[in-house]
Design a protein around this motif. Structure first.
Motif, PDB file in Angstrom:
ATOM      1  N   ILE A  71       4.032 -18.674   7.884  1.00  0.00           N
ATOM      2  CA  ILE A  71       4.878 -17.695   7.181  1.00  0.00           C
ATOM      3  C   ILE A  71       5.031 -16.394   7.965  1.00  0.00           C
ATOM      4  CG2 ILE A  71       4.573 -18.557   4.841  1.00  0.00           C
ATOM      5  CD1 ILE A  71       2.469 -16.022   4.766  1.00  0.00           C
ATOM      6  N   GLY A  72       4.623 -16.400   9.238  1.00  0.00           N
ATOM      7  CA  GLY A  72       4.867 -15.236  10.093  1.00  0.00           C
ATOM      8  C   GLY A  72       4.057 -14.026   9.677  1.00  0.00           C
ATOM      9  N   GLY A  73       4.588 -12.860   9.988  1.00  0.00           N
ATOM     10  CA  GLY A  73       3.869 -11.622   9.696  1.00  0.00           C
ATOM     11  C   GLY A  73       4.662 -10.766   8.736  1.00  0.00           C
ATOM     12  N   GLY A  74       4.637  -9.455   8.958  1.00  0.00           N
ATOM     13  CA  GLY A  74       5.363  -8.550   8.071  1.00  0.00           C
ATOM     14  C   GLY A  74       4.496  -8.009   6.954  1.00  0.00           C
ATOM     15  N   PHE A  75       3.168  -8.093   7.129  1.00  0.00           N
ATOM     16  CA  PHE A  75       2.260  -7.556   6.103  1.00  0.00           C
ATOM     17  C   PHE A  75       2.125  -6.057   6.337  1.00  0.00           C
ATOM     18  CE2 PHE A  75       0.985 -11.877   7.266  1.00  0.00           C
ATOM     19  CZ  PHE A  75       1.294 -12.522   6.075  1.00  0.00           C
ATOM     20  N   LYS A  76       2.673  -5.300   5.426  1.00  0.00           N
ATOM     21  CA  LYS A  76       2.817  -3.860   5.614  1.00  0.00           C
ATOM     22  C   LYS A  76       1.478  -3.136   5.487  1.00  0.00           C
ATOM     23  CE  LYS A  76       6.237  -0.427   4.215  1.00  0.00           C
ATOM     24  NZ  LYS A  76       6.659  -0.160   5.602  1.00  0.00           N
ATOM     25  N   VAL A  77       1.334  -2.045   6.230  1.00  0.00           N
ATOM     26  CA  VAL A  77       0.158  -1.191   6.066  1.00  0.00           C
ATOM     27  C   VAL A  77       0.596   0.178   5.549  1.00  0.00           C
ATOM     28  CG1 VAL A  77      -1.155  -2.326   7.898  1.00  0.00           C
ATOM     29  CG2 VAL A  77       0.237  -0.302   8.442  1.00  0.00           C
ATOM     30  N   HIS A  78      -0.352   0.883   4.949  1.00  0.00           N
ATOM     31  CA  HIS A  78      -0.085   2.252   4.519  1.00  0.00           C
ATOM     32  C   HIS A  78      -0.353   3.194   5.681  1.00  0.00           C
ATOM     33  CE1 HIS A  78      -1.226   6.247   3.037  1.00  0.00           C
ATOM     34  NE2 HIS A  78      -0.291   6.036   2.145  1.00  0.00           N
ATOM     35  N   ARG A  79       0.661   3.974   6.030  1.00  0.00           N
ATOM     36  CA  ARG A  79       0.476   4.992   7.065  1.00  0.00           C
ATOM     37  C   ARG A  79       0.648   6.391   6.498  1.00  0.00           C
ATOM     38  NH1 ARG A  79       3.813   1.251   9.829  1.00  0.00           N
ATOM     39  NH2 ARG A  79       2.793   0.162  11.549  1.00  0.00           N
ATOM     40  N   PHE A  80       1.552   6.529   5.503  1.00  0.00           N
ATOM     41  CA  PHE A  80       1.874   7.882   5.052  1.00  0.00           C
ATOM     42  C   PHE A  80       2.452   7.857   3.644  1.00  0.00           C
ATOM     43  CE2 PHE A  80       4.523  11.743   4.840  1.00  0.00           C
ATOM     44  CZ  PHE A  80       3.553  12.674   5.171  1.00  0.00           C
ATOM     45  N   GLY A  81       2.112   8.893   2.888  1.00  0.00           N
ATOM     46  CA  GLY A  81       2.768   9.159   1.604  1.00  0.00           C
ATOM     47  C   GLY A  81       2.683   8.004   0.631  1.00  0.00           C
ATOM     48  N   GLU A  82       3.831   7.625   0.107  1.00  0.00           N
ATOM     49  CA  GLU A  82       3.899   6.637  -0.968  1.00  0.00           C
ATOM     50  C   GLU A  82       3.888   5.198  -0.453  1.00  0.00           C
ATOM     51  OE1 GLU A  82       3.933   7.797  -4.280  1.00  0.00           O
ATOM     52  OE2 GLU A  82       3.472   9.574  -3.089  1.00  0.00           O
ATOM     53  N   GLU A  83       3.786   5.029   0.862  1.00  0.00           N
ATOM     54  CA  GLU A  83       3.812   3.670   1.404  1.00  0.00           C
ATOM     55  C   GLU A  83       2.696   2.824   0.788  1.00  0.00           C
ATOM     56  OE1 GLU A  83       5.366   5.055   5.853  1.00  0.00           O
ATOM     57  OE2 GLU A  83       3.503   3.919   5.634  1.00  0.00           O
ATOM     58  N   LYS A  84       3.005   1.543   0.569  1.00  0.00           N
ATOM     59  CA  LYS A  84       2.004   0.645  -0.019  1.00  0.00           C
ATOM     60  C   LYS A  84       1.495  -0.328   1.029  1.00  0.00           C
ATOM     61  CE  LYS A  84       3.319   0.785  -4.832  1.00  0.00           C
ATOM     62  NZ  LYS A  84       4.375   0.344  -5.734  1.00  0.00           N
ATOM     63  N   GLU A  85       0.208  -0.556   1.010  1.00  0.00           N
ATOM     64  CA  GLU A  85      -0.376  -1.519   1.936  1.00  0.00           C
ATOM     65  C   GLU A  85      -0.417  -2.892   1.270  1.00  0.00           C
ATOM     66  OE1 GLU A  85      -3.012  -0.188   4.673  1.00  0.00           O
ATOM     67  OE2 GLU A  85      -4.233  -1.992   4.829  1.00  0.00           O
ATOM     68  N   ALA A  86      -0.082  -3.908   2.049  1.00  0.00           N
ATOM     69  CA  ALA A  86      -0.147  -5.272   1.518  1.00  0.00           C
ATOM     70  C   ALA A  86      -1.587  -5.579   1.102  1.00  0.00           C
ATOM     71  CB  ALA A  86       0.323  -6.268   2.576  1.00  0.00           C
ATOM     72  N   ASN A  87      -1.749  -6.142  -0.081  1.00  0.00           N
ATOM     73  CA  ASN A  87      -3.075  -6.555  -0.554  1.00  0.00           C
ATOM     74  C   ASN A  87      -3.304  -7.978  -0.052  1.00  0.00           C
ATOM     75  OD1 ASN A  87      -5.238  -7.581  -2.003  1.00  0.00           O
ATOM     76  ND2 ASN A  87      -4.724  -6.424  -3.856  1.00  0.00           N
ATOM     77  N   LEU A 136      12.760   5.835  16.464  1.00  0.00           N
ATOM     78  CA  LEU A 136      13.534   4.600  16.309  1.00  0.00           C
ATOM     79  C   LEU A 136      13.760   4.240  14.847  1.00  0.00           C
ATOM     80  CD1 LEU A 136      14.781   2.335  18.089  1.00  0.00           C
ATOM     81  CD2 LEU A 136      12.594   1.159  17.958  1.00  0.00           C
ATOM     82  N   TYR A 137      12.701   4.333  14.031  1.00  0.00           N
ATOM     83  CA  TYR A 137      12.793   3.898  12.624  1.00  0.00           C
ATOM     84  C   TYR A 137      12.716   5.032  11.625  1.00  0.00           C
ATOM     85  CZ  TYR A 137      10.728  -0.436  14.586  1.00  0.00           C
ATOM     86  OH  TYR A 137      10.434  -1.541  15.313  1.00  0.00           O
ATOM     87  N   GLY A 138      12.395   6.236  12.077  1.00  0.00           N
ATOM     88  CA  GLY A 138      12.035   7.268  11.113  1.00  0.00           C
ATOM     89  C   GLY A 138      10.658   7.005  10.521  1.00  0.00           C
ATOM     90  N   ALA A 139       9.803   6.299  11.267  1.00  0.00           N
ATOM     91  CA  ALA A 139       8.457   5.982  10.767  1.00  0.00           C
ATOM     92  C   ALA A 139       7.624   7.253  10.667  1.00  0.00           C
ATOM     93  CB  ALA A 139       7.774   4.993  11.701  1.00  0.00           C
ATOM     94  N   ARG A 140       6.845   7.348   9.589  1.00  0.00           N
ATOM     95  CA  ARG A 140       5.996   8.530   9.392  1.00  0.00           C
ATOM     96  C   ARG A 140       4.524   8.149   9.485  1.00  0.00           C
ATOM     97  NH1 ARG A 140       8.261  11.465   4.191  1.00  0.00           N
ATOM     98  NH2 ARG A 140       7.886   9.413   3.296  1.00  0.00           N
ATOM     99  N   HIS A 141       3.792   8.921  10.275  1.00  0.00           N
ATOM    100  CA  HIS A 141       2.361   8.701  10.460  1.00  0.00           C
ATOM    101  C   HIS A 141       1.606   9.944   9.995  1.00  0.00           C
ATOM    102  CE1 HIS A 141       2.313   5.057  13.215  1.00  0.00           C
ATOM    103  NE2 HIS A 141       3.600   5.310  13.089  1.00  0.00           N
TER     104      HIS A 141
END
Lengths: 374, 374
Positions: free
Chosen positions: B201-217, B289-294
């Motif tokens: 099923i590949g990847g794409g398991f998100k992590v929390h880096r900043f603010g309201e971002e949710k980390e994959a459980n 590139l993405y507007g990613a926030r750390h």
């Protein structure tokens, strides 16, 4: 020759130099090439032979040019970051442009410093097709905010230093009326710096790459500046030399990226047909980063055309070569000659900010090499 | 130690491995690290020691791993671009995943090929926080469009090849309900490929880096997959092994970028105060590139805070480290401890897609080196 690779033309560069030097300036014109656009040694050497000067954006870039044998007096350094070797650069004859009050204080206390300095001022307005290519105004960290000019004048006076050059960079634009406004804002600042003899208006001269984009009419823009400088001389008695710092304008049209179609896939009757190239964001980032659009040509004898989305070879969904205009979040189809796997694809106007600004080594792909065709 | 530099922690990686292996799978679980996230040899070797397998995105990446001494059987290659050395990779034991009908035809006619093959299918839906990180659906060029599955089955049957693994990658997500939908779509495809024994099923398991971002459980997501695979086994009698390909999840939290404030400038009372760091998009591209926030931390004893825009050292207005959420066109202020020039600044969660995906050498800046703290 294996693909992907960049092909550069010195002939194209020489013609652009002719255009840039076509307007006679009564008090002189200095053309400085913005090295970051493409620091290839062959390009640097060609420009140096033709009397073009250099604008460098880091002390490392300036040092590289000295190592190449470029005379220090032909190099100007204007960097966001404090130079790591300022005394050596000054000793070699490099001109330093301070871009912050901190850099000004540092310069004053640096060995080998001169009694003159150039200052980058952040003007009250900025242009550019979006925030990412606008380099003036309150959103910009480049240069000393114009409201602090009196402070700059006071610091330099106390230190016994004269400001010989004012650098004002507004961002990217093609519209001549915008450049006229630039000239007026810049000359208003020059009036307040009575000792300055050189006005450096930076770069940002737009080129046409695709569709409705407009190319800056350099002879018209330069003629306008000439008139403004003549008027300024009549009004103030001061004869100002003009400096321009073209990067994109000097080199964008001189490069092509030669690639091969590695694969063609589609997502059904409701979807798209994708040309997968054997290059991508590891060789060329402008489309992914800005949504920049370049002319793309399939080399084939086919006369029929088809709508394609062109994508790169990196395992990254943002690796697209046909983004929607100014919107790298969205893909767009491009009507191209009907293509088959193995066809050559040429991407045009790739001389500036392509080989020099790429996600080098991403996905462990080798970098496309650079060659000269003339 | 001079800045900027990356600091990685093997201890953090080991803990993440524990989490990923915490759910017992009745029919087996293979964890493949997505090498493109960070191909540092020390990371590869550590993961190999712990029994983690590898997902590579180009034949060059797969070759690099073999050169490092990784066993071919631990390496899977799933690439947009046709491998330049497929016979050698197959000979070495590398598993090949075809991502297009053309790659399938090529594989069938390749020396050293096996009687099995893995196939990447582009599913009818995709997730991701924007088009640039979504890797499924009609906008995506990744994999063979699901409508062509019958054609794939017919080609492989004719060639006497069995499909042993189906790879379906949906893009980035944290929402468990989305992963449940992923499981259902994936298993519906598995039902049609009766010979397949592995669901990747590949990847794409998100992590929390900043603010309201949710980390994959991950334990919850893996437990859900386990239940779905058990149900599938009851329904069909087929016991499927699960493969996951974490890149970000495996490594993002294990890296920090250590930088120094080179300068502080402002644009007056109506403007912003900018922290200029001694690093930028040549070391770290995700924000541009993405507007990613750390998460960004100023190392100081100060207790007062101030709003700053944090920018990189490149002469490029898009070189910003505090973009607006998902919008790299706009800057955003960040409330940080009050800073002075020379203060250290730490940028967190920089293990994945940072050192491996940067505009290396832009403005001729040297690249931040990578070190391990444990």
């Amino acid at each position: 020759m294996p693909t992907p690779h960049y092909e550069y033309s010195k002939g194209v560069i020489l013609k652009i130099i002719e255009t840039l030097l076509s307007v006679e300036f009564p008090f002189g014109l200095t053309v400085r090439y913005a090295v970051k656009a493409n620091p290839h040694p062959e390009i640097i050497k060609l420009l140096a032979e033709k009397g073009i000067m250099f604008d460098t954006s880091s002390s490392y870039e300036a040092t590289d040019l000295l190592t190449l044998g470029i005379a220090g007096r032909a190099i100007s350094l204007s960097s966001q970051q404090s130079p790591h070797n300022l005394p050596e650069l000054l000793q070699a004859g490099v001109d330093f442009v301070v871009t912050s009050l901190h850099q000004l204080e540092t310069y004053i206390n640096t060995p080998n410093r001169r009694d003159t300095i150039a200052v980058r001022i952040n003007p009250p307005v900025g242009y550019g097709h979006n925030n990412r290519t606008s380099t003036g105004g309150i959103n910009s960290s480049f240069g000393i905010w114009h409201e602090y000019l009196d402070q700059v004048l006071s610091i330099t006076k106390t230190a016994g230093i004269k400001i010989n050059r004012i650098h004002i960079h507004f961002g990217s634009g093609a519209d001549p009326s915008v450049w006229e406004e630039v000239a007026e804002v810049a000359l208003a600042i020059m009036e307040r710096v009575s000792e300055a003899t050189v006005l450096d208006i930076g770069g940002g001269f737009k080129v046409h790459r695709f569709g409705e984009e407009k190319e800056a009419n350099m002879p018209a823009i330069l003629t306008m500046f000439k008139q403004k400088l003549n008027e300024f001389a009549k009004k103030t008695g001061r004869q100002l030399r003009l400096e321009i710092e073209p990067g994109t304008y000097m080199i964008a049209h001189a490069g092509i990226l030669i690639t091969t179609i590695d694969d063609i896939v589609d997502t059904g009757s409701e979807g798209y047909t994708f040309l997968r190239l054997n290059t991508g964001m590891n060789d060329f980032l402008r489309s992914s980063l800005y949504g920049a659009r370049h002319k793309i040509e399939v080399i084939t004898n086919m006369t029929t055309t088809k709508d394609y989305v062109v994508v790169g070879h990196n395992c990254e969904s943002g690796d697209i070569l046909t983004p929607a205009s100014d919107n790298p979040e969205e893909i767009e189809t491009r009507n191209l000659k009907e293509a088959k796997i193995g066809d050559e694809v040429r991407i045009y106007d790739m001389g500036a900010y392509c080989a020099s600004m790429r996600a080098k080594g991403y996905n462990s792909f080798p970098s496309a090499p650079e060659y000269f065709v003339d």
